[in-house]
Design an enzyme around this catalytic site. Structure first.
Site, mmCIF file in Angstrom:
data_model
loop_
_atom_site.group_PDB
_atom_site.id
_atom_site.type_symbol
_atom_site.label_atom_id
_atom_site.label_comp_id
_atom_site.label_asym_id
_atom_site.label_seq_id
_atom_site.Cartn_x
_atom_site.Cartn_y
_atom_site.Cartn_z
ATOM 1 N N ASP A 1 0.810 -1.226 0.000
ATOM 2 C CA ASP A 1 0.000 0.000 0.000
ATOM 3 C C ASP A 1 0.840 1.272 0.000
ATOM 4 O OD1 ASP A 1 -2.173 -1.804 0.346
ATOM 5 O OD2 ASP A 1 -1.905 -1.720 2.511
ATOM 6 N N GLU B 1 -11.302 0.753 -3.987
ATOM 7 C CA GLU B 1 -10.647 1.169 -2.740
ATOM 8 C C GLU B 1 -9.373 1.940 -3.059
ATOM 9 O OE1 GLU B 1 -9.905 -2.486 -0.684
ATOM 10 O OE2 GLU B 1 -8.681 -3.293 -2.292
#
Length: 549
Positions: free
Chosen positions: A53, A226
């Protein structure tokens, strides 16, 4: 269990393990057979080993990048670069217990998807993220090399993956993944929302608006939209998101609008990054590519950082989701893209105009620690609480001293485990320790840790009949299987332990004199620790461990 504080004070050594070195050396075939072609080239991943991420920002000549840490402490490593090519970890954003409450959280809970941003309007850096048990929050600072604030909660921002966008007109916004308006129509049905943020009060203001429902093609029921990031480029607002879940079907998509509140129109070229459609038997596959963030250089060039995986067999890996870097191109419709068609994510790339230094984060490297410093190196971390609660670098100078505490790494507490990321398929890792166990069950050694229910441990153990070196497999509920053992009776309590990996398997070795190695167990299945088998969001780590249980 030894009382750590009192034992340190009175000089007690029984029941403590004294580790006097740690050596990790990567030896992946690709790096050995593919030398870098020029001074501006680098190996992907640029942050190898579990660094998932990634988020990036630039302030002047300085680039900063962060990645997820879940239930490890400290949280959110902060990397700095002047040129996108040469990166150095300079600290952690969340380095105090007041910033990072993790009690009782599983390894893959905790901190999800941090996003770092710089607001030039008030010259402040922001890092916003989700503590999965406590909700969304942010911290901020004027000096990213220094101390960050305590968490500022965002009770009106739901879901996960929040990200700041600071407009050039002084306004600010938070975009995030959240549940759709009304009932979800299928598993994985999510939405991207936006809400204005008041920089002066550090609070959200106004209504929440849905920007994307389901994904690029709602009729296909896309899953897990997302990881949103918003940018303003040439007067237009771009919204970039991950789609398809963070495994094999992962991708990155992008939308554009004339307003931060939409409507957002998807690019025809979507997805702008994915590897999901490529043949599984391709050489040196990179999979799961997505969750990207964009940054522009002072010269006007664009680059993307994103997560992806390098499986050793096309599908399984112990390295976790790693951070990759690629240049960004622009199509005739004015949308950025990272890959198109059947392009593969390159394992060798370059940063235009940069020069590679001698101390880089990528490729084959050797890391050594003799524990002579006053503090642990930044690459080390523990679970849920600071390592200083159970270890000492001052009790015995030149050693990392750890007590055998009555906590196991299978418990959702803070075990005596100091660990680091595995960054290579092929590696060798060793340590030398002095260990005088106090009671039966005391153990100390090298642990391969994936989560509470998936571990391998090479350790010295005190038994009722003496001491032995063992290879343990830890499974659900902390159940331990002794895979191999050998009695040891060396009088000086010194022993060296070594773990080697060829990708699909691990081997475990020990030495009584530090020179002559004996093999205890070979061919131990690495698949057991992979995300493919164990699940979760982290990669495998390797580190130093003690326990009395």
């Amino acid at each position: 269990m030894p009382n750590f504080a009192s034992a340190v004070a009175d000089g007690q050594d029984e029941g403590f393990a004294m580790f006097d070195n740690f050596v990790y050396s990567g030896n992946d075939d690709f790096y050995n057979s593919n030398p870098l072609p020029g001074p501006s080239s680098f190996y992907n991943p640029i942050l190898p080993g579990w660094n998932s991420d990634p988020s990036i920002c630039r302030a002047g000549d300085d680039y900063f990048m962060v990645t997820s840490t879940f239930s490890y402490f400290p949280g959110v490593p902060l990397f700095h670069s002047k040129d996108l090519l040469n990166w150095k970890q300079v600290g952690y954003v969340l380095d105090r217990p007041s910033q990072l409450p993790l009690d009782g959280q599983k390894t893959s809970e905790g901190i999800f998807a941090p996003a770092i941003s710089y607001n030039p309007n008030n010259k402040t850096f922001y890092m916003i993220t989700t503590n999965i048990r406590l909700g969304n929050f942010f911290v901020k600072t004027k000096d990213p090399f220094g101390e960050w604030s305590d968490p500022i909660r965002l009770p009106d921002v739901g879901g996960i993956d929040p990200s700041f966008f600071f407009d050039d007109n002084g306004k600010a916004y938070i975009v995030n993944n959240d549940a759709p308006e009304g009932p979800a129509e299928y598993d994985g049905h999510r939405a991207i929302k936006v809400r204005e943020f008041d920089v002066a009060t550090d609070k959200t203001v106004g209504p929440t608006k849905v920007l994307v429902n389901k994904g690029v093609h709602p009729e296909d029921k896309p899953i897990w939209i997302e990881g949103p990031h918003m940018y303003k480029i040439n007067g237009k607002y771009y919204l970039m998101d991950a789609e398809g879940g963070t495994s094999d079907m992962h991708s990155e998509v992008i939308f554009r609008s004339d307003s931060p509140f939409g409507p957002f129109v998807p690019a025809k070229q979507n997805p702008i990054l994915t590897q999901r459609h490529l043949p599984a038997d391709r050489p040196n596959p990179v999979t799961c590519a997505g969750h990207a963030d964009l940054v522009q250089t002072p010269e006007g060039d664009w680059y993307a950082v994103f997560l992806a995986c390098r499986p050793y067999d096309g599908k399984s890996e112990n390295l976790g989701r790693e951070t990759f870097l690629m240049p960004v191109r622009w199509n005739a419709d004015g949308f950025p893209y990272i890959t198109e068609g059947n392009e593969t994510v390159p394992l060798v790339s370059e940063v235009k105009g940069a020069t590679r230094g001698n101390d880089v984060t990528f490729g084959n490297f050797t890391y050594k620690d003799d524990f002579s410093s006053a503090e642990l190196d930044l690459g080390w971390f523990s679970l849920r609480a600071p390592a200083s609660t159970f270890c000492s670098l001052s009790k015995n100078k030149g050693y990392l001293t750890m007590p055998c505490i009555d906590v196991k790494a299978s418990e959702m507490k803070t075990p005596a485990l100091v660990t680091r990321r595995i960054s290579h398929h092929k590696f060798e890792c060793s340590t030398r320790l002095t260990f005088s166990p106090a009671q039966a069950g005391d153990k100390a050694g090298l642990m391969l840790y994936k989560d509470e229910n998936h571990q391998y441990l090479l350790c010295v153990v005190k038994t009722n009949d003496g001491r032995q070196v063992e290879v343990l497999k830890v499974s659900d509920g902390g159940a331990e299987e002794v895979m191999a053992f050998s009695p040891i009776n060396n009088d000086n309590n010194d022993i060296s332990l070594k773990v080697t990996s060829d990708g699909p398997t691990f081997s475990f070795h020990y030495s009584k004199n530090g020179n002559d190695w004996e093999t205890l167990k070979t061919g131990v299945d690495a698949y057991y620790l992979t995300t493919r088998n164990a699940g979760g969001f982290t990669g495998t780590t390797i580190g130093l461990y003690t326990s009395s249980k």
